[in-house]
Design an enzyme around this catalytic site. Structure first.
Site, PDB file in Angstrom:
ATOM      1  N   MET A  22      51.054  30.514  45.402  1.00  0.00           N
ATOM      2  CA  MET A  22      51.007  31.617  46.375  1.00  0.00           C
ATOM      3  C   MET A  22      49.890  31.411  47.394  1.00  0.00           C
ATOM      4  O   MET A  22      50.104  31.512  48.605  1.00  0.00           O
ATOM      5  CB  MET A  22      50.793  32.947  45.630  1.00  0.00           C
ATOM      6  N   GLY A  24      48.124  28.553  47.944  1.00  0.00           N
ATOM      7  CA  GLY A  24      48.270  27.258  48.625  1.00  0.00           C
ATOM      8  C   GLY A  24      49.272  27.335  49.764  1.00  0.00           C
ATOM      9  O   GLY A  24      49.030  26.816  50.855  1.00  0.00           O
ATOM     10  N   GLY A 113      37.309  29.869  42.742  1.00  0.00           N
ATOM     11  CA  GLY A 113      37.016  30.462  41.437  1.00  0.00           C
ATOM     12  C   GLY A 113      37.980  31.630  41.215  1.00  0.00           C
ATOM     13  O   GLY A 113      39.100  31.618  41.727  1.00  0.00           O
ATOM     14  N   SER A 114      37.518  32.643  40.500  1.00  0.00           N
ATOM     15  CA  SER A 114      38.350  33.830  40.259  1.00  0.00           C
ATOM     16  C   SER A 114      37.412  34.950  39.829  1.00  0.00           C
ATOM     17  O   SER A 114      36.387  34.692  39.169  1.00  0.00           O
ATOM     18  CB  SER A 114      39.323  33.510  39.129  1.00  0.00           C
ATOM     19  N   SER A 115      37.772  36.182  40.145  1.00  0.00           N
ATOM     20  CA  SER A 115      36.861  37.280  39.788  1.00  0.00           C
ATOM     21  C   SER A 115      36.769  37.465  38.268  1.00  0.00           C
ATOM     22  O   SER A 115      35.851  38.115  37.781  1.00  0.00           O
ATOM     23  CB  SER A 115      37.283  38.588  40.464  1.00  0.00           C
ATOM     24  N   CYS A 116      37.697  36.836  37.510  1.00  0.00           N
ATOM     25  CA  CYS A 116      37.618  36.984  36.056  1.00  0.00           C
ATOM     26  C   CYS A 116      36.501  36.134  35.451  1.00  0.00           C
ATOM     27  O   CYS A 116      36.262  36.192  34.257  1.00  0.00           O
ATOM     28  CB  CYS A 116      38.956  36.657  35.407  1.00  0.00           C
ATOM     29  N   TYR A 143      40.690  30.606  30.955  1.00  0.00           N
ATOM     30  CA  TYR A 143      40.803  30.363  32.392  1.00  0.00           C
ATOM     31  C   TYR A 143      39.408  30.424  33.038  1.00  0.00           C
ATOM     32  O   TYR A 143      39.041  29.574  33.855  1.00  0.00           O
ATOM     33  CB  TYR A 143      41.718  31.433  32.995  1.00  0.00           C
ATOM     34  N   LYS A 147      37.238  27.585  35.171  1.00  0.00           N
ATOM     35  CA  LYS A 147      36.822  27.853  36.556  1.00  0.00           C
ATOM     36  C   LYS A 147      35.300  27.749  36.702  1.00  0.00           C
ATOM     37  O   LYS A 147      34.793  27.225  37.697  1.00  0.00           O
ATOM     38  CB  LYS A 147      37.288  29.248  36.987  1.00  0.00           C
ATOM     39  N   PRO A 170      37.674  34.712  44.749  1.00  0.00           N
ATOM     40  CA  PRO A 170      38.539  35.756  45.295  1.00  0.00           C
ATOM     41  C   PRO A 170      38.811  36.890  44.313  1.00  0.00           C
ATOM     42  O   PRO A 170      38.795  36.698  43.104  1.00  0.00           O
ATOM     43  CB  PRO A 170      39.840  34.997  45.610  1.00  0.00           C
ATOM     44  N   LEU A 173      44.552  38.458  43.813  1.00  0.00           N
ATOM     45  CA  LEU A 173      45.415  38.170  44.958  1.00  0.00           C
ATOM     46  C   LEU A 173      46.850  38.604  44.683  1.00  0.00           C
ATOM     47  O   LEU A 173      47.318  38.563  43.546  1.00  0.00           O
ATOM     48  CB  LEU A 173      45.386  36.670  45.269  1.00  0.00           C
ATOM     49  N   HIS A 186      51.058  38.463  37.326  1.00  0.00           N
ATOM     50  CA  HIS A 186      50.035  39.502  37.456  1.00  0.00           C
ATOM     51  C   HIS A 186      50.693  40.872  37.635  1.00  0.00           C
ATOM     52  O   HIS A 186      51.904  40.982  37.750  1.00  0.00           O
ATOM     53  CB  HIS A 186      49.106  39.165  38.625  1.00  0.00           C
ATOM     54  N   TRP A 208      51.673  48.449  31.356  1.00  0.00           N
ATOM     55  CA  TRP A 208      50.791  47.932  30.308  1.00  0.00           C
ATOM     56  C   TRP A 208      49.431  48.621  30.361  1.00  0.00           C
ATOM     57  O   TRP A 208      48.877  48.848  31.453  1.00  0.00           O
ATOM     58  CB  TRP A 208      50.569  46.431  30.481  1.00  0.00           C
TER      59      TRP A 208
HETATM   60  P1  GDP Z   1      43.608  40.836  35.309  1.00  0.00           P
HETATM   61  O1  GDP Z   1      43.543  41.854  34.199  1.00  0.00           O
HETATM   62  O2  GDP Z   1      42.785  41.251  36.472  1.00  0.00           O
HETATM   63  O3  GDP Z   1      43.318  39.465  34.851  1.00  0.00           O
HETATM   64  O4  GDP Z   1      45.083  40.759  35.908  1.00  0.00           O
HETATM   65  P2  GDP Z   1      46.524  41.371  35.657  1.00  0.00           P
HETATM   66  O5  GDP Z   1      47.141  41.476  37.002  1.00  0.00           O
HETATM   67  O6  GDP Z   1      47.266  40.566  34.652  1.00  0.00           O
HETATM   68  O7  GDP Z   1      46.344  42.831  35.044  1.00  0.00           O
HETATM   69  C1  GDP Z   1      45.671  43.868  35.692  1.00  0.00           C
HETATM   70  C2  GDP Z   1      45.802  45.180  34.920  1.00  0.00           C
HETATM   71  O8  GDP Z   1      47.135  45.676  35.074  1.00  0.00           O
HETATM   72  C3  GDP Z   1      45.566  45.089  33.407  1.00  0.00           C
HETATM   73  O9  GDP Z   1      44.854  46.251  33.018  1.00  0.00           O
HETATM   74  C4  GDP Z   1      46.991  45.155  32.835  1.00  0.00           C
HETATM   75  O10 GDP Z   1      47.020  45.670  31.527  1.00  0.00           O
HETATM   76  C5  GDP Z   1      47.664  46.093  33.824  1.00  0.00           C
HETATM   77  N1  GDP Z   1      49.128  45.999  33.887  1.00  0.00           N
HETATM   78  C6  GDP Z   1      50.003  47.032  33.876  1.00  0.00           C
HETATM   79  N2  GDP Z   1      51.268  46.620  33.933  1.00  0.00           N
HETATM   80  C7  GDP Z   1      51.208  45.252  34.027  1.00  0.00           C
HETATM   81  C8  GDP Z   1      52.212  44.244  34.145  1.00  0.00           C
HETATM   82  O11 GDP Z   1      53.399  44.483  34.192  1.00  0.00           O
HETATM   83  N3  GDP Z   1      51.758  42.938  34.227  1.00  0.00           N
HETATM   84  C9  GDP Z   1      50.429  42.631  34.193  1.00  0.00           C
HETATM   85  N4  GDP Z   1      50.052  41.345  34.284  1.00  0.00           N
HETATM   86  N5  GDP Z   1      49.479  43.574  34.067  1.00  0.00           N
HETATM   87  C10 GDP Z   1      49.848  44.866  33.987  1.00  0.00           C
END
Ligand code: GDP
Length: 315
Positions: A22, A24, A113-116, A143, A147, A170, A173, A186, A208
């Site tokens: 995405m 790139g 890098g990544s904010s994680c 991950y 990084k 970043p 994204l 994501h 989630w």
């Molecule tokens: P990260 O937690 O910043 O590494 O990135 P994610 O995009 O995977 O998740 C961000 C937040 O969104 C987390 O709290 C997840 O539990 C929540 N979330 C809710 N629904 C979803 C989903 O369908 N997919 C993902 N990846 N995360 C979800």
């Protein structure tokens, strides 16, 4: 070590490592505005985990500048399910590309890098100095370790060999070209594909976690623009954050997406799924002081992303 700025891309051979991803692909689009020659090579033609293949390719192409945007990436679930792949692939690719840049005297390299990579409980908004001040968020530790190793290697090469290597961190994204898989990607592409499915087939939309975590969502074309800006205007050992400066909770995100996608079905939070970091907000003061800020609002960015999804993925 400091170098003359601005660094000019005019007439340069510029390699976007990870051009199929995405970020790139957005970088390749953005670089068309610069008077440079863009190199991209698909993953199936060059495996960045293979050191000698990377060196051969570099010897042949001799890029002047590299944006290292390659990676094995995924959302919170993918990170938990495939920690081995996330650490191995990302560490190997980074080490191979960064070392080849040194061997072939690349003029400038930007590492992503990544904010994680910030500690789970870092002070918010997170300033670059918070790196390595505490434990990582367990759901993305593999991950993040890869990084961090990449960023540290770049800094060490800058110090020891004088390579002009910079690194950017970043925010989360999103945008056209994202991985629209209901479980693997994501949150934004995950929710878009699941909302679309509920619109078609009915049933409850499962979100989630608690919906409380907050993220800084940055539109990918803004991120690419910031990276080109940094390539030209920044040359220092210290990492630099890239973000929008705003945060949005997952529950708010669901509301905005439901509005855009015209979805009004039932929703439920799945507390069995992890929340990940409670809050990830990047302090973007250093980037702002350099003169860059994001252009796209979250609402407009999400609308553009959904339009792209309808055209390129759904149909
Ligand atoms: P990260 O937690 O910043 O590494 O990135 P994610 O995009 O995977 O998740 C961000 C937040 O969104 C987390 O709290 C997840 O539990 C929540 N979330 C809710 N629904 C979803 C989903 O369908 N997919 C993902 N990846 N995360 C979800």
């Amino acid at each position: 070590m400091t170098y003359d700025l601005p660094y000019s891309l005019v007439g340069k051979r510029v390699w976007v490592a990870g051009s199929a991803g995405m970020l790139g692909s957005s970088l390749c689009r953005r670089l068309k505005e610069e008077d440079c020659e863009i190199f991209d090579i698909p993953r199936k033609s060059l495996d960045l985990c293979r050191q000698l293949d990377v060196e051969d390719w570099m010897a042949e192409k001799r890029p002047h500048a590299i944006f290292f945007a390659a990676g094995t990436v995924g959302g919170i679930q993918a990170n938990q399910d495939r920690p081995g792949e996330f650490i191995y692939d990302n560490a190997m690719m980074a080490i191979n590309v960064i070392n080849s840049a040194r061997l072939f005297s690349v003029e400038k390299l930007l590492i992503l890098g990544s904010s994680c990579i910030y500690p789970r409980l870092a002070k918010q908004p997170m300033v670059e100095k918070e790196l390595l001040t505490g434990s990582l968020e367990p759901t993305n530790e593999s991950y993040a370790i890869a990084k961090i190793a990449a960023l540290k290697l770049g800094q060490a090469f800058r110090r020891q060999y004088g390579c002009d290597i910079i690194s950017a961190i970043p925010a989360n994204l999103y945008g056209p070209g994202d991985k629209f898989h209901p479980d693997d990607g994501h949150v934004i592409p995950g929710l878009i594909s699941r909302i679309e499915e509920k619109k078609l087939r009915g049933g409850t939309l499962v979100i989630w976690g608690t919906g409380k975590p907050q993220r800084d969502f940055l539109f990918v074309d803004d991120a690419a623009d910031a990276l080109v800006f940094l390539m030209k205007k920044y040359s220092d050992e210290a990492e630099i954050n890239i973000g929008s400066g705003n945060v949005c909770s997952i529950a708010e995100l669901v509301e905005i997406l439901s509005e855009i996608m015209d979805f009004s079905g039932p929703t439920r939070f799945d507390l069995e799924k992890p929340d990940g970091m409670p809050l990830k907000q990047l302090d973007i003061s250093r980037l702002t002081q350099l003169g860059w800020s994001s252009k796209k609002s979250l609402l407009d960015g999400l609308k553009a992303t959904y339009r792209w999804y309808c055209k390129e993925v759904r149909n």
